[in-house]
Design an enzyme around this catalytic site. Structure first.
Site, mmCIF file in Angstrom:
data_model
loop_
_atom_site.group_PDB
_atom_site.id
_atom_site.type_symbol
_atom_site.label_atom_id
_atom_site.label_comp_id
_atom_site.label_asym_id
_atom_site.label_seq_id
_atom_site.Cartn_x
_atom_site.Cartn_y
_atom_site.Cartn_z
ATOM 1 N N CYS A 77 0.931 -0.900 -0.045
ATOM 2 C CA CYS A 77 0.001 -0.078 -0.803
ATOM 3 C C CYS A 77 0.737 1.376 0.026
ATOM 4 C CB CYS A 77 -1.424 -0.606 1.110
ATOM 5 S SG CYS A 77 -1.781 1.162 1.410
ATOM 6 N N CYS A 80 0.089 4.079 2.728
ATOM 7 C CA CYS A 80 0.492 3.808 4.012
ATOM 8 C C CYS A 80 2.318 3.256 4.419
ATOM 9 C CB CYS A 80 0.619 1.874 4.203
ATOM 10 S SG CYS A 80 -1.489 1.091 3.984
#
Ligand SMILES: [Zn+2]
Length: 156
Positions: A77, A80
């Site tokens: 991600c 993230c």
């Protein structure tokens, strides 16, 4: 980033001076304690703790005397990865006031499912053994701190 380690009674942290593992009792996480071996003061965790198991996560959330900010993330991600250094800052500034715990939803799929995590990153605040607020999406450290403070101030 350190690993979240617990036993039935507390959080296990390594002494910065001698490396000895010490237990910080769940109900006294904000107290000043000294290392059992070298007697140097043990500091509260000042970096995000990566949850390695559902058991560690559940024990901490159920019993911790400090609020816990949980970051649900996954290695693939991109947002993230952008938020990771922001959480490092948050954890450093929040040491002794709240803990930052990271949950890799690829590794701990049961936690992601149990809490209904639909997108990552999602950040949630736990206090008194339950979730009291959450927000989705990457943001800078000061915005994360504002979210946590507002959530803790308004929780019922
Ligand atoms: Zn020590």
């Amino acid at each position: 980033m350190a690993a979240l380690e617990t036993d039935t009674r507390g959080l296990l942290v390594a002494c910065a001076s001698c490396g000895q593992k010490n237990r910080l009792a769940f109900d006294r996480l904000a107290s000043a304690v000294r290392c059992g071996r070298c007697k140097q003061p043990l500091s509260a965790p000042a970096s995000p703790l990566e949850a390695g198991s559902t058991g560690d996560f559940d024990r901490l959330v159920a019993s911790a005397s400090l609020p816990i900010v949980v970051d649900y993330w996954a290695p693939w991600c991109g947002p993230c990865r952008m938020v990771a250094p922001e959480l490092e800052k948050v954890a450093a500034r929040a040491a002794g006031r709240w803990l930052v715990v990271k949950v890799n939803t690829d590794a701990l799929t049961d936690l992601g499912e149990r809490f209904g995590i639909r997108s990552i990153p999602t950040m949630a605040v736990f206090a008194g053994g339950r979730e009291v607020g959450r927000t989705a999406g990457a943001r800078p450290a000061q915005d994360i701190e504002a979210f946590v403070q507002q959530t803790l101030a308004t929780r019922t």
